[in-house]
Motif scaffolding. Structure first.
Motif, PDB file in Angstrom:
ATOM      1  N   LYS A  45       0.831  -1.208   0.000  1.00 16.11           N
ATOM      2  CA  LYS A  45       0.000   0.000   0.000  1.00 16.11           C
ATOM      3  C   LYS A  45       0.865   1.258   0.000  1.00 16.11           C
ATOM      4  CE  LYS A  45      -3.377   2.565   2.779  1.00 16.11           C
ATOM      5  NZ  LYS A  45      -2.530   3.739   2.970  1.00 16.11           N
ATOM      6  N   ASP A  46       1.942   1.236   0.770  1.00 17.12           N
ATOM      7  CA  ASP A  46       2.745   2.443   0.948  1.00 17.12           C
ATOM      8  C   ASP A  46       3.917   2.569  -0.010  1.00 17.12           C
ATOM      9  OD1 ASP A  46       1.077   3.130   2.981  1.00 17.12           O
ATOM     10  OD2 ASP A  46       2.403   2.492   4.597  1.00 17.12           O
ATOM     11  N   GLU A  47       4.464   1.444  -0.458  1.00 17.11           N
ATOM     12  CA  GLU A  47       5.701   1.519  -1.236  1.00 17.11           C
ATOM     13  C   GLU A  47       5.694   0.522  -2.387  1.00 17.11           C
ATOM     14  OE1 GLU A  47       9.324   1.367   0.910  1.00 17.11           O
ATOM     15  OE2 GLU A  47       8.877   3.107   2.138  1.00 17.11           O
ATOM     16  N   LEU A  48       4.748   0.661  -3.281  1.00 16.68           N
ATOM     17  CA  LEU A  48       4.745  -0.183  -4.459  1.00 16.68           C
ATOM     18  C   LEU A  48       5.934   0.203  -5.331  1.00 16.68           C
ATOM     19  CD1 LEU A  48       2.868  -2.408  -5.535  1.00 16.68           C
ATOM     20  CD2 LEU A  48       1.874  -0.704  -7.048  1.00 16.68           C
ATOM     21  N   PRO A  49       6.763  -0.741  -5.718  1.00 18.13           N
ATOM     22  CA  PRO A  49       7.974  -0.391  -6.475  1.00 18.13           C
ATOM     23  C   PRO A  49       7.650   0.088  -7.876  1.00 18.13           C
ATOM     24  CG  PRO A  49       7.688  -2.768  -6.368  1.00 18.13           C
ATOM     25  CD  PRO A  49       6.659  -2.174  -5.462  1.00 18.13           C
ATOM     26  N   PRO A  50       8.532   0.852  -8.475  1.00 17.04           N
ATOM     27  CA  PRO A  50       8.316   1.314  -9.854  1.00 17.04           C
ATOM     28  C   PRO A  50       8.118   0.129 -10.791  1.00 17.04           C
ATOM     29  CG  PRO A  50      10.185   2.440  -8.848  1.00 17.04           C
ATOM     30  CD  PRO A  50       9.783   1.356  -7.900  1.00 17.04           C
ATOM     31  N   GLY A  51       7.152   0.253 -11.660  1.00 20.71           N
ATOM     32  CA  GLY A  51       6.892  -0.814 -12.612  1.00 20.71           C
ATOM     33  C   GLY A  51       6.096  -1.955 -12.045  1.00 20.71           C
ATOM     34  N   GLY A  52       5.601  -1.813 -10.820  1.00 19.43           N
ATOM     35  CA  GLY A  52       4.824  -2.867 -10.195  1.00 19.43           C
ATOM     36  C   GLY A  52       3.394  -2.895 -10.689  1.00 19.43           C
ATOM     37  N   LEU A  53       2.489  -3.273  -9.821  1.00 17.04           N
ATOM     38  CA  LEU A  53       1.096  -3.366 -10.219  1.00 17.04           C
ATOM     39  C   LEU A  53       0.605  -2.026 -10.752  1.00 17.04           C
ATOM     40  CD1 LEU A  53      -0.425  -5.494  -7.310  1.00 17.04           C
ATOM     41  CD2 LEU A  53       0.234  -6.249  -9.583  1.00 17.04           C
ATOM     42  N   ALA A  54      -0.244  -2.086 -11.757  1.00 20.61           N
ATOM     43  CA  ALA A  54      -0.720  -0.869 -12.426  1.00 20.61           C
ATOM     44  C   ALA A  54      -1.816  -0.196 -11.596  1.00 20.61           C
ATOM     45  CB  ALA A  54      -1.230  -1.205 -13.822  1.00 20.61           C
ATOM     46  N   ILE A  55      -1.418   0.416 -10.512  1.00 20.37           N
ATOM     47  CA  ILE A  55      -2.341   1.136  -9.645  1.00 20.37           C
ATOM     48  C   ILE A  55      -1.910   2.600  -9.640  1.00 20.37           C
ATOM     49  CG2 ILE A  55      -3.304   1.362  -7.324  1.00 20.37           C
ATOM     50  CD1 ILE A  55      -2.524  -1.556  -6.841  1.00 20.37           C
ATOM     51  N   SER A  56      -2.808   3.483  -9.994  1.00 19.74           N
ATOM     52  CA  SER A  56      -2.458   4.898 -10.053  1.00 19.74           C
ATOM     53  C   SER A  56      -2.270   5.463  -8.652  1.00 19.74           C
ATOM     54  CB  SER A  56      -3.558   5.680 -10.768  1.00 19.74           C
ATOM     55  OG  SER A  56      -4.741   5.714  -9.977  1.00 19.74           O
ATOM     56  N   ALA A  57      -1.538   6.556  -8.577  1.00 21.60           N
ATOM     57  CA  ALA A  57      -1.331   7.213  -7.289  1.00 21.60           C
ATOM     58  C   ALA A  57      -2.660   7.661  -6.693  1.00 21.60           C
ATOM     59  CB  ALA A  57      -0.396   8.407  -7.474  1.00 21.60           C
ATOM     60  N   ALA A  58      -3.576   8.118  -7.549  1.00 30.40           N
ATOM     61  CA  ALA A  58      -4.880   8.568  -7.061  1.00 30.40           C
ATOM     62  C   ALA A  58      -5.659   7.413  -6.460  1.00 30.40           C
ATOM     63  CB  ALA A  58      -5.668   9.199  -8.203  1.00 30.40           C
ATOM     64  N   ALA A  59      -5.612   6.247  -7.128  1.00 30.17           N
ATOM     65  CA  ALA A  59      -6.334   5.077  -6.620  1.00 30.17           C
ATOM     66  C   ALA A  59      -5.743   4.604  -5.301  1.00 30.17           C
ATOM     67  CB  ALA A  59      -6.302   3.959  -7.653  1.00 30.17           C
ATOM     68  N   ARG A  60      -4.426   4.663  -5.198  1.00 31.85           N
ATOM     69  CA  ARG A  60      -3.787   4.246  -3.948  1.00 31.85           C
ATOM     70  C   ARG A  60      -4.138   5.205  -2.824  1.00 31.85           C
ATOM     71  NH1 ARG A  60       2.362   3.444  -5.028  1.00 31.85           N
ATOM     72  NH2 ARG A  60       2.317   2.759  -2.865  1.00 31.85           N
ATOM     73  N   ALA A  61      -4.239   6.485  -3.140  1.00 29.87           N
ATOM     74  CA  ALA A  61      -4.592   7.472  -2.113  1.00 29.87           C
ATOM     75  C   ALA A  61      -6.015   7.242  -1.604  1.00 29.87           C
ATOM     76  CB  ALA A  61      -4.459   8.879  -2.677  1.00 29.87           C
ATOM     77  N   ARG A  62      -6.899   6.788  -2.478  1.00 33.46           N
ATOM     78  CA  ARG A  62      -8.287   6.529  -2.077  1.00 33.46           C
ATOM     79  C   ARG A  62      -8.438   5.220  -1.326  1.00 33.46           C
ATOM     80  NH1 ARG A  62      -9.287   7.926  -7.509  1.00 33.46           N
ATOM     81  NH2 ARG A  62      -9.733   5.717  -7.975  1.00 33.46           N
ATOM     82  N   GLY A  63      -7.492   4.318  -1.525  1.00 30.54           N
ATOM     83  CA  GLY A  63      -7.614   2.992  -0.940  1.00 30.54           C
ATOM     84  C   GLY A  63      -7.581   3.016   0.579  1.00 30.54           C
ATOM     85  N   LYS A  64      -8.327   2.106   1.180  1.00 34.64           N
ATOM     86  CA  LYS A  64      -8.372   1.979   2.638  1.00 34.64           C
ATOM     87  C   LYS A  64      -7.893   0.589   3.031  1.00 34.64           C
ATOM     88  CE  LYS A  64     -10.342   6.027   2.901  1.00 34.64           C
ATOM     89  NZ  LYS A  64      -9.578   7.197   3.386  1.00 34.64           N
ATOM     90  N   LEU A  65      -7.004   0.536   3.982  1.00 30.31           N
ATOM     91  CA  LEU A  65      -6.481  -0.740   4.460  1.00 30.31           C
ATOM     92  C   LEU A  65      -6.499  -0.765   5.979  1.00 30.31           C
ATOM     93  CD1 LEU A  65      -4.963  -3.467   4.022  1.00 30.31           C
ATOM     94  CD2 LEU A  65      -2.842  -2.147   4.197  1.00 30.31           C
ATOM     95  N   THR A  66      -7.108  -1.790   6.531  1.00 34.90           N
ATOM     96  CA  THR A  66      -7.072  -2.019   7.980  1.00 34.90           C
ATOM     97  C   THR A  66      -6.556  -3.430   8.210  1.00 34.90           C
ATOM     98  OG1 THR A  66      -8.959  -0.558   8.367  1.00 34.90           O
ATOM     99  CG2 THR A  66      -8.400  -2.140  10.102  1.00 34.90           C
ATOM    100  N   VAL A  67      -5.470  -3.560   8.936  1.00 33.14           N
ATOM    101  CA  VAL A  67      -4.926  -4.868   9.289  1.00 33.14           C
ATOM    102  C   VAL A  67      -5.210  -5.129  10.758  1.00 33.14           C
ATOM    103  CG1 VAL A  67      -2.862  -6.295   9.459  1.00 33.14           C
ATOM    104  CG2 VAL A  67      -3.110  -4.693   7.558  1.00 33.14           C
ATOM    105  N   ILE A  68      -5.895  -6.212  11.047  1.00 34.85           N
ATOM    106  CA  ILE A  68      -6.152  -6.601  12.434  1.00 34.85           C
ATOM    107  C   ILE A  68      -5.014  -7.524  12.869  1.00 34.85           C
ATOM    108  CG2 ILE A  68      -7.738  -7.750  14.012  1.00 34.85           C
ATOM    109  CD1 ILE A  68      -9.972  -7.089  12.005  1.00 34.85           C
TER     110      ILE A  68
END
Length: 266
Positions: A45-68
């Motif tokens: 979520k925080d440090e996708l490497p360059p050339g990794g999964l095709a997720i835009s910065a905007a989509a990552r900013a909108r994403g919500k992650l909760t780890v229990i």
């Protein structure tokens, strides 16, 4: 979150090349990455490497992650120490023992002539060989393999003869079982790369140099290092395994230090 069956301290193998990210390996981590699934999610979520999964910065900013987080788990704990029932992750990985074996010989059985399992018994722990060597055929197969594997001098492991059931004939079949006898000395992926080198000697000419373009791509997707594959195809049995292992160990130590900020457990 849930435990990593191998614990959280072992890191081994080459970092996955960006160009070979796929459904097999979606993130740029070593083959044995030493994280829990929750920690891995935090890292991605925080440090996708360059050339990794095709997720835009905007989509990552909108994403919500909760780890229990888990309670009571420590990085030094392997699955048996958790006291939890092991739930199979795939058809051939139904036990903790198979999980250890998958890390240890899974890559070594990829298009090499080596096979894992003895019939339906001992998946990823029992080893066979289907190469053309006369010494590797018939009743002498297990003795031949035991001698060859002992000569590899892989730290932390030993080999023993076991009997399985041939899935075609239903008759007893001998095989070579790989035991981890010293966890601290054991480098999870070393045996696989030694097996690839050994395959070049036992199955001449170099079996990896004979791969089709499609099989070569599949091999790279699983192994993750084009540099290794190029050297293996070029040098065969003369490939410098020690140099690659040393380089990967150094890079893996840096990776482990860099990912500590995503750890949820000590």
């Amino acid at each position: 979150d849930r435990p990593n069956p191998l614990g959280g301290l072992k890191v081994s193998g080459p970092l996955l090349d960006v160009k070979y990210m796929s459904g097999v390996g979606a993130f740029r981590v070593p083959y044995v990455h030493g994280l829990t699934i929750g920690e891995l999610a935090r890292m991605v979520k925080d440090e996708l490497p360059p050339g990794g999964l095709a997720i835009s910065a905007a989509a990552r900013a909108r994403g919500k992650l909760t780890v229990i987080p888990m309670r009571g788990w420590r990085r030094s704990m392997r699955w048996p120490e958790t006291g939890l029932k092991f739930v199979g992750t795939s058809q051939l990985v139904q036990t903790y023992e198979a999980t250890v074996g998958y890390a240890m010989v899974g890559l070594g059985c990829e298009l090499s002539g080596f096979t894992h399992g003895i019939g339906k018994d001992y998946p990823f722990r029992g080893i066979g060989f289907k190469g053309p060597s006369a010494l590797a055929k018939g009743a002498t197969t297990v003795d031949f393999l035991e001698k060859e594997f002992n000569a590899l001098h892989v730290a932390g492991v030993k080999y023993r003869k076991v009997m399985g059931i041939n899935s075609t004939t239903g008759k007893p079949e001998p095989g070579l079982y790989v035991d981890v006898v010293n966890w601290d000395e054991w480098d999870p992926t070393e045996l696989s790369f030694r097996m690839m080198q050994l395959a070049c000697r036992l199955n001449p000419p170099n079996p990896f140099a004979r791969l089709s373009a499609a099989d070569l791509k599949r091999f790279n997707i699983h192994v993750g290092s084009e540099a290794w594959t190029t050297a293996l195809v070029r040098d065969g049995a003369r490939v410098n395994v020690d140099a690659f292992l040393k380089e990967w160990q150094e890079r893996d130590q840096i990776y482990q230090q860099q990912t500590r900020k995503f750890w949820l457990y000590q």
